[in-house]
Design a protein around this motif. Structure first.
Motif, PDB file in Angstrom:
ATOM      1  N   ALA A  84       0.851  -1.187   0.000  1.00 17.35           N
ATOM      2  CA  ALA A  84       0.000   0.000   0.000  1.00 17.35           C
ATOM      3  C   ALA A  84       0.888   1.239   0.000  1.00 17.35           C
ATOM      4  N   TYR A  85       0.370   2.337  -0.565  1.00 15.35           N
ATOM      5  CA  TYR A  85       1.123   3.584  -0.621  1.00 15.35           C
ATOM      6  C   TYR A  85       0.421   4.633   0.234  1.00 15.35           C
ATOM      7  N   PHE A  86       1.163   5.274   1.122  1.00 18.03           N
ATOM      8  CA  PHE A  86       0.621   6.293   2.010  1.00 18.03           C
ATOM      9  C   PHE A  86       0.972   7.678   1.460  1.00 18.03           C
ATOM     10  N   PRO A  87      -0.015   8.526   1.161  1.00 17.51           N
ATOM     11  CA  PRO A  87       0.306   9.907   0.767  1.00 17.51           C
ATOM     12  C   PRO A  87       1.076  10.596   1.899  1.00 17.51           C
ATOM     13  N   LEU A  88       2.101  11.360   1.541  1.00 17.40           N
ATOM     14  CA  LEU A  88       2.963  11.964   2.557  1.00 17.40           C
ATOM     15  C   LEU A  88       2.803  13.470   2.694  1.00 17.40           C
ATOM     16  N   ALA A  89       2.196  14.129   1.716  1.00 19.30           N
ATOM     17  CA  ALA A  89       2.042  15.585   1.797  1.00 19.30           C
ATOM     18  C   ALA A  89       1.212  15.963   3.023  1.00 19.30           C
ATOM     19  N   GLY A  90       1.782  16.794   3.870  1.00 21.93           N
ATOM     20  CA  GLY A  90       1.083  17.244   5.065  1.00 21.93           C
ATOM     21  C   GLY A  90       0.974  16.202   6.156  1.00 21.93           C
ATOM     22  N   PHE A 147       4.213  -3.204   9.778  1.00 15.59           N
ATOM     23  CA  PHE A 147       4.445  -3.182   8.329  1.00 15.59           C
ATOM     24  C   PHE A 147       5.934  -3.314   8.077  1.00 15.59           C
ATOM     25  N   ASN A 148       6.282  -3.734   6.863  1.00 12.63           N
ATOM     26  CA  ASN A 148       7.681  -3.888   6.490  1.00 12.63           C
ATOM     27  C   ASN A 148       8.072  -2.820   5.480  1.00 12.63           C
ATOM     28  N   THR A 149       9.321  -2.400   5.536  1.00 11.50           N
ATOM     29  CA  THR A 149       9.820  -1.403   4.589  1.00 11.50           C
ATOM     30  C   THR A 149      10.383  -2.123   3.375  1.00 11.50           C
ATOM     31  N   PRO A 150       9.839  -1.868   2.184  1.00 12.93           N
ATOM     32  CA  PRO A 150      10.337  -2.547   0.984  1.00 12.93           C
ATOM     33  C   PRO A 150      11.601  -1.883   0.455  1.00 12.93           C
ATOM     34  N   ALA A 151      12.222  -2.515  -0.526  1.00 12.59           N
ATOM     35  CA  ALA A 151      13.282  -1.877  -1.297  1.00 12.59           C
ATOM     36  C   ALA A 151      12.598  -0.951  -2.300  1.00 12.59           C
ATOM     37  N   ILE A 152      12.969   0.322  -2.288  1.00  5.99           N
ATOM     38  CA  ILE A 152      12.203   1.353  -2.996  1.00  5.99           C
ATOM     39  C   ILE A 152      12.966   1.903  -4.197  1.00  5.99           C
ATOM     40  N   ILE A 153      12.223   2.091  -5.290  1.00  7.02           N
ATOM     41  CA  ILE A 153      12.717   2.805  -6.461  1.00  7.02           C
ATOM     42  C   ILE A 153      11.970   4.129  -6.494  1.00  7.02           C
ATOM     43  N   VAL A 175       6.534   8.596  -9.377  1.00  9.81           N
ATOM     44  CA  VAL A 175       6.519   7.170  -9.673  1.00  9.81           C
ATOM     45  C   VAL A 175       7.389   6.478  -8.628  1.00  9.81           C
ATOM     46  N   VAL A 176       6.770   5.629  -7.845  1.00 10.00           N
ATOM     47  CA  VAL A 176       7.490   4.897  -6.803  1.00 10.00           C
ATOM     48  C   VAL A 176       7.181   3.420  -6.970  1.00 10.00           C
ATOM     49  N   ALA A 177       8.218   2.622  -7.084  1.00 10.16           N
ATOM     50  CA  ALA A 177       8.047   1.173  -7.155  1.00 10.16           C
ATOM     51  C   ALA A 177       8.703   0.554  -5.930  1.00 10.16           C
ATOM     52  N   ALA A 178       8.172  -0.538  -5.477  1.00  9.23           N
ATOM     53  CA  ALA A 178       8.699  -1.167  -4.267  1.00  9.23           C
ATOM     54  C   ALA A 178       8.706  -2.679  -4.412  1.00  9.23           C
ATOM     55  N   VAL A 179       9.720  -3.300  -3.829  1.00  7.30           N
ATOM     56  CA  VAL A 179       9.830  -4.755  -3.821  1.00  7.30           C
ATOM     57  C   VAL A 179       9.933  -5.197  -2.367  1.00  7.30           C
ATOM     58  N   GLY A 180       9.015  -6.035  -1.946  1.00  9.95           N
ATOM     59  CA  GLY A 180       9.017  -6.492  -0.561  1.00  9.95           C
ATOM     60  C   GLY A 180       9.025  -8.005  -0.463  1.00  9.95           C
TER      61      GLY A 180
END
Length: 302
Positions: free
Chosen positions: A6-12, A93-99, A104-109
């Motif tokens: 899942a992706y969490f919006p970070l603005a604010g 939750f686990n932190t994936p390897a992030i591109i 554009v954000v891709a993640a491998v977990g």
């Protein structure tokens, strides 16, 4: 699927990093260019639940086990989601390897079980993702409402966007010329030329590992997928979950012709020859029929 990405919006939003040393610094580096408000906690201040209030994410990293346990307890008391460096059993939750390419954000977990594998896969994918792809996504985001107004029909909008991400506007954005990219995209939208649909045939006997990159991309971007009963389930899974699906029995030539004339891109996953009469009927109706390659042109697997 053992864990859900899942992706969490970070603005604010507020992100808390509790601890000191390299574990905490590594987490802090993840958010250096993000719009989040990052709060760093060290020492006793990390043991107060109020310090974590309203945090969207909490990371705890420290060599002191007593510090980790106290910080985790405080964060949980505040109702926050917690990740603890190198302690999967304590993680929500686990932190994936992030591109990271901006928008554009891709993640491998791997669910925390094999971070080295995730890193290796991340490196392989990262080499295929241009640095400027985030600018292309930002361009499309700015035009989202304009495109929706101009193309209210979903399949027409998808066809336009498919062409746009490979067209001159995207090339200008990749090169960093955003002013030219906006002009080109607006011109393409104003042109409003008809977008031809068609049928692409793909042998779906399997195995899925032999599929060419072109075939996989066509399947992933199709508007309609025709699925023969004997098609390999692993190949079928490459289609989007929300794509319109037809069985082989429903793929009458007149129906496919109507869909193609609406601009739909149709991929037919056939497990055996498609009836010549069907192909002749489609050709007679002026529908373009292509056969997708199963393997790469040089015989390599994708």
């Amino acid at each position: 699927m053992d864990s859900f990405p899942a992706y969490f919006p970070l603005a604010g939003r507020k992100v808390v990093i509790a601890g000191s040393g390299e574990p905490a610094e590594a987490k802090a580096r993840l958010f250096e260019d993000s719009p989040a408000t990052v709060v760093r906690l060290e020492g006793p201040e990390a043991f107060a639940a109020d310090a974590y209030r309203n945090a969207v994410l909490v990371f705890v990293g420290d060599a002191d086990e007593a510090f980790v346990q106290a910080a985790v307890a405080a964060a949980r008391a505040a109702g926050a989601l917690v990740n603890v460096v190198d302690r999967p059993a304590l993680c929500d939750f686990n932190t994936p390897a992030i591109i990271d390419r901006g928008q554009v954000v891709a993640a491998v977990g791997t669910g925390g079980s094999a971070p080295v594998m995730a890193t290796l896969l991340r490196n392989a994918i990262e080499a295929q993702v241009p640095e400027g792809v985030g600018r292309v996504a930002a361009l499309l985001a700015r035009f989202q409402d304009e495109v929706r107004r101009a193309l209210p029909v979903l399949h027409e909008r998808r066809a336009f966007l498919r062409a746009a991400v490979r067209g001159p506007a995207a090339e200008a954005a990749l090169a960093g010329d955003m002013a030219r990219a906006e002009t080109l995209l607006r011109d393409a939208l104003a042109d409003g030329e008809a977008r031809a649909g068609g049928v692409k045939l793909l042998s779906a006997d399997g195995p899925v590992e032999l599929l060419s990159l072109r075939a996989a991309r066509a399947l992933g971007t199709a508007d309609v997928v025709v699925i023969d009963a004997a098609a390999d389930p692993e190949v079928v899974r490459l289609a989007r979950r929300d794509v319109e699906r037809l069985s082989g029995d429903e793929a009458a030539p007149d129906h496919l012709t109507a869909l193609a004339r609406e601009g739909r891109q149709i991929v037919w996953l056939h497990a055996g020859p498609v009836a010549p009469a069907t192909l002749e009927a489609l050709a007679g109706a002026g529908v373009t029929v292509d056969t997708l390659p199963i393997a790469e042109p040089d015989g390599r697997r994708p």
